[in-house]
Scaffold this active site. Sequence first.
Site, short mmCIF file in Angstrom:
data_model
loop_
_atom_site.label_atom_id
_atom_site.label_comp_id
_atom_site.label_asym_id
_atom_site.label_seq_id
_atom_site.Cartn_x
_atom_site.Cartn_y
_atom_site.Cartn_z
N LYS A 1 36.69 -39.46 42.99
CA LYS A 1 37.89 -39.17 43.75
C LYS A 1 37.85 -40.07 44.99
O LYS A 1 37.25 -39.73 46.00
CB LYS A 1 37.94 -37.70 44.16
CG LYS A 1 39.36 -37.13 44.40
CD LYS A 1 40.15 -37.82 45.48
CE LYS A 1 39.67 -37.47 46.87
NZ LYS A 1 40.52 -38.15 47.96
N GLU B 1 33.51 -39.18 67.46
CA GLU B 1 33.34 -40.34 66.60
C GLU B 1 34.67 -41.09 66.56
O GLU B 1 35.61 -40.69 65.88
CB GLU B 1 32.93 -39.92 65.19
CG GLU B 1 32.67 -41.11 64.27
CD GLU B 1 32.36 -40.71 62.84
OE1 GLU B 1 31.71 -41.51 62.14
OE2 GLU B 1 32.77 -39.61 62.42
N GLU C 1 42.66 -41.79 49.12
CA GLU C 1 44.04 -42.09 48.74
C GLU C 1 44.65 -43.19 49.61
O GLU C 1 45.74 -43.69 49.32
CB GLU C 1 44.90 -40.83 48.82
CG GLU C 1 45.08 -40.23 50.20
CD GLU C 1 43.95 -39.29 50.60
OE1 GLU C 1 44.18 -38.48 51.53
OE2 GLU C 1 42.85 -39.37 50.02
N PHE D 1 37.65 -44.01 53.00
CA PHE D 1 38.51 -45.19 52.98
C PHE D 1 37.80 -46.44 53.46
O PHE D 1 38.23 -47.56 53.13
CB PHE D 1 39.75 -44.95 53.85
CG PHE D 1 39.48 -44.97 55.34
CD1 PHE D 1 39.43 -46.16 56.05
CD2 PHE D 1 39.29 -43.78 56.05
CE1 PHE D 1 39.17 -46.18 57.41
CE2 PHE D 1 39.03 -43.79 57.41
CZ PHE D 1 38.98 -44.99 58.09
N CYS E 1 30.45 -46.02 59.41
CA CYS E 1 29.63 -44.91 59.90
C CYS E 1 28.33 -45.40 60.52
O CYS E 1 27.63 -44.64 61.17
CB CYS E 1 29.35 -43.91 58.77
SG CYS E 1 28.28 -44.55 57.47
#
Length: 510
Positions: free
Chosen positions: A188, A395, A191, A164, A296
């Site tokens: 993909k 994280e 969402e 995302f 990240c």
Amino acid sequence: MTELAEAPTTERDGTITRIPHWIDGARVDGTSGRSGPVYNPARGVQTGAVDLASVEEVDAAVQSAERALPGWRSTSIAKRAELFFAIRELFHAHREDLAKLLTAEHGKVLTDAMGEVARGLEVIEYACGIPTLLKGEFTEQASTGVDVYSIRQPVGVVAGITPFNFPAMVPMWMWAPAVACGNCFILKPSEKDPSASLLTAELLKEAGLPDGVFNVVHGDKVAVDAILEHPGIGAVSFVGSTPIARYIYETGTRHGKRVQALGGAKNHMIVLPDADVEMAADAAVSAGYGSAGERCMAVSVLVAVGDVADPLVEAIKERLPKVKVGDGMEPGSEMGPLVTREHRDKVASYIESGSGQGATVVADGRESAPDGDGFFLGVSLLDDVTTEMDAYKDEIFGPVLSVVRAKSYDEAVSLVNDNPYGNGVALFTRDGGAARQFQFDVNAGMVGINVPIPVPVAYYSFGGWKASLFGDSHAYGPESIHFYTRGKVVTSRWPDPATSKVDLGFPQTR
């Protein structure tokens, strides 16, 4: 020209926009009967409902890609390069349209979203050089009358499962080199913020990419597992958390696929006593709170060595009230909300647990968050953090920066090397010898010297070590060309039939 400058929302009248799949060159409404909510994080309201694919819908996308593969694979490299130049120009022209979609669904400020699109465009530009990138090798007269040469050919139908936090850039890392190499690609996306993937599909079609070469299926674990298990998909790329990356790698390889799965991170920024404190403080704030820490490569641990700790923490503290947190579409906003209310609450919990476990709360983002229903959390700073605390071990993926105090360079490097993650790391110093030793000593895939977020340029490759990467290949750059192609070596001879004879011995080359 494609027109999709507005975010997929109609908040004034409360309309919920349906977000479908993209299969065989067109938008396709889902048939599974399942959907997921899409929010405007700055307002805290649902603006869309994304269709969640069934196994059958994933299969339909694979079948579309398989039909398109023979024609696309046989398209000359010169034509592919020409098409990618057109793709580059079209994406450049629509970069603000893409950025507005990112701000509407992810929440990052518009300037940050524009930066994301710009970095993704660099990978598209790299793919424009595909004629050079796919060059093989040739050896004449390897043996008497024998030539040997190597070529690289596309894997076939490949897939990308993306996170995302970078809904445009990370897919570009995958589909651009994959498609340029002659593969057909199934995306993909997350969402949580799926609309950028549809604009991407529309722009690719407008540029002239044949139908079926690029497909989009939205979904959850049902779609992910269908991709990992489908026999028609030869390779899968993934970026996300380490537990899911491990699952993707183990499941995909068990089903015979080539897999690159980039996992989580706990990036350290080490500041030595000789560093420029003001420069280091600027870098820590930028790298720790940019994109609300949902990167990240964000710096989440600041390691202050020796007596630099007090002035460094004070310099960072002075900067925090100046960080403007607000709606990403508002001019002047520097940090937007987090992507969902649940994620905001989870990130905020580390402030509480850090305090309870002995950390000093220098700045509490819960107190400085803007009012309203948005998923906001202000910038937070924890000092005196130790390796036993949850704020250090996990994280966090949010605007919480932890300061760990180390007595020496060796202790600081040990923190990085002992950590299970190995994505990125940075060192701030004026000492060239220390910097050179650091890049030799540290166990991480990407190293910055006075650069807080060392994301490589597009003609190098991106990826970490240890639990930050599963598989052998990093993303984009030269390693992506190898990942999305397979090597083949051809040995040829055009002999005089008069010299042909039966020889049952081992083949000779001399």
